[in-house]
Design an enzyme around this catalytic site. Structure first.
Site, PDB file in Angstrom:
ATOM      1  N   ASP A  38      79.710  54.764  38.626  1.00 47.46           N
ATOM      2  CA  ASP A  38      78.609  54.102  38.838  1.00 47.46           C
ATOM      3  C   ASP A  38      77.613  54.267  39.709  1.00 47.46           C
ATOM      4  O   ASP A  38      78.039  54.697  41.056  1.00 47.46           O
ATOM      5  CB  ASP A  38      78.789  52.465  38.627  1.00 47.46           C
ATOM      6  CG  ASP A  38      77.935  51.616  38.188  1.00 47.46           C
ATOM      7  OD1 ASP A  38      76.846  51.471  38.579  1.00 47.46           O
ATOM      8  OD2 ASP A  38      78.369  51.061  36.921  1.00 47.46           O
ATOM      9  N   ASP A  57      74.235  58.899  40.684  1.00 48.09           N
ATOM     10  CA  ASP A  57      73.112  58.641  39.664  1.00 48.09           C
ATOM     11  C   ASP A  57      73.105  59.860  38.447  1.00 48.09           C
ATOM     12  O   ASP A  57      72.968  60.827  38.790  1.00 48.09           O
ATOM     13  CB  ASP A  57      71.858  58.949  40.560  1.00 48.09           C
ATOM     14  CG  ASP A  57      70.776  58.642  39.584  1.00 48.09           C
ATOM     15  OD1 ASP A  57      70.998  58.341  38.346  1.00 48.09           O
ATOM     16  OD2 ASP A  57      69.748  58.361  40.240  1.00 48.09           O
ATOM     17  N   TYR A 153      64.524  50.850  24.486  1.00 44.59           N
ATOM     18  CA  TYR A 153      65.997  50.434  24.264  1.00 44.59           C
ATOM     19  C   TYR A 153      66.539  50.856  22.745  1.00 44.59           C
ATOM     20  O   TYR A 153      67.371  51.545  22.787  1.00 44.59           O
ATOM     21  CB  TYR A 153      66.201  49.040  24.777  1.00 44.59           C
ATOM     22  CG  TYR A 153      67.860  48.609  24.761  1.00 44.59           C
ATOM     23  CD1 TYR A 153      68.649  49.245  25.660  1.00 44.59           C
ATOM     24  CD2 TYR A 153      68.402  48.008  23.707  1.00 44.59           C
ATOM     25  CE1 TYR A 153      69.900  49.124  25.487  1.00 44.59           C
ATOM     26  CE2 TYR A 153      69.733  47.859  23.593  1.00 44.59           C
ATOM     27  CZ  TYR A 153      70.627  48.248  24.659  1.00 44.59           C
ATOM     28  OH  TYR A 153      71.788  47.885  24.600  1.00 44.59           O
ATOM     29  N   LYS A 157      68.915  53.930  21.967  1.00 47.18           N
ATOM     30  CA  LYS A 157      70.340  53.839  21.374  1.00 47.18           C
ATOM     31  C   LYS A 157      70.343  54.614  20.128  1.00 47.18           C
ATOM     32  O   LYS A 157      71.405  54.869  19.653  1.00 47.18           O
ATOM     33  CB  LYS A 157      70.475  52.152  21.091  1.00 47.18           C
ATOM     34  CG  LYS A 157      70.679  51.579  22.642  1.00 47.18           C
ATOM     35  CD  LYS A 157      71.922  52.070  23.267  1.00 47.18           C
ATOM     36  CE  LYS A 157      72.183  51.288  24.409  1.00 47.18           C
ATOM     37  NZ  LYS A 157      73.473  52.086  25.252  1.00 47.18           N
TER      38      LYS A 157
END
Length: 249
Positions: A38, A57, A153, A157
């Protein structure tokens, strides 16, 4: 049915909180050696007793390759990858006229680019060993319009679903399965909690009434599905998108 991942090494991206952290815990409970990845190094502190932690990153190809190389160097190999990094990056739904290029690209970098570059880095080792698992965390927003109202978003997705299916076709002959878990609405981190509060009581009631199980999801619900897809019991399942949403009306 007991699921054991003893002897397997898995990397989980987006591991610092919410769904990612739950996946780390569930994989570890199933016996896997887990590497948590993370950008939020401090956020992974609570996982140190369950996993090795790797700050990175993943939005760039170099960052993702470096993170996967670190995991392979430390553990000797990588058998599975779960790409839970993503989210809305602090954005909220706005009219299309207000969306900047930076806003659009930030969400694609987190949700699609990170999954692509991590899978690219992990694939050679899995192919060489003839066994591997890649599980992406997509969303109900990758199957229909998004409750968030965020154009990037929903688009990202949907792209992640396409990437999952394409990688399944490419990697299947090498013994590597690639599937996706598509969560419904999960109260798993501060962003989703803010979004839920912003809906207001009436909209919240409508959302719950549209779920067959009449409750919101938990991060553990998603983690349980991931562990199954990561196991030997799912060895002939690939290219599939598994909605874990309590039933969507």
């Amino acid at each position: 049915m007991q699921l054991s991942l003893e002897g397997r090494v898995f990397a989980v991206t987006g591991a610092a909180q919410g769904i990612g952290a739950a996946i780390v815990a569930s994989l570890a409970d199933a016996g896997a050696t887990v590497a948590a990845i993370d950008i939020d190094e401090d956020g992974m502190a609570s996982l140190a007793h369950r996993a090795t932690t790797h700050a990175a990153d993943l939005g760039s190809r170099d960052g993702a390759r470096s993170a996967i190389a670190d995991v392979e160097a430390l553990h000797g190999r990588l058998d599975g990858l779960v790409t839970a990094a993503g989210g809305v990056r602090g954005q909220a739904g706005r009219p299309i006229e207000e969306i900047s290029e930076a806003d659009w690209r930030a969400i694609f970098a987190a949700n699609v680019d990170a999954a692509m570059w991590c899978a690219q880095a992990a694939a050679p080792g899995m192919k060489a060993r003839g066994w591997g698992r890649v599980v992406t965390i997509s969303s109900g927003a990758g199957l229909r319009p998004s409750l968030t109202g965020i154009q990037a978003y929903a688009s990202a997705k949907h792209a992640l679903v396409g990437l999952t299916r394409q990688l399944a076709l490419e990697l299947g002959p090498h013994g590597v399965t690639v599937n996706s878990v598509a969560p419904g609405f999960i109260l798993s981190n501060p962003s989703t909690e803010r979004q839920w509060d912003a809906f207001g009581p009436e909209r919240q009631k409508q959302i719950v009434q549209g779920i067959h199980m009449r409750r919101l999801g938990r991060a553990e619900d998603i983690a349980n599905a991931v562990v199954f897809l990561a196991s030997d019991r799912a060895e002939w399942i690939t290219g599939q998108i598994l909605p874990v949403d309590g039933g969507h009306a």
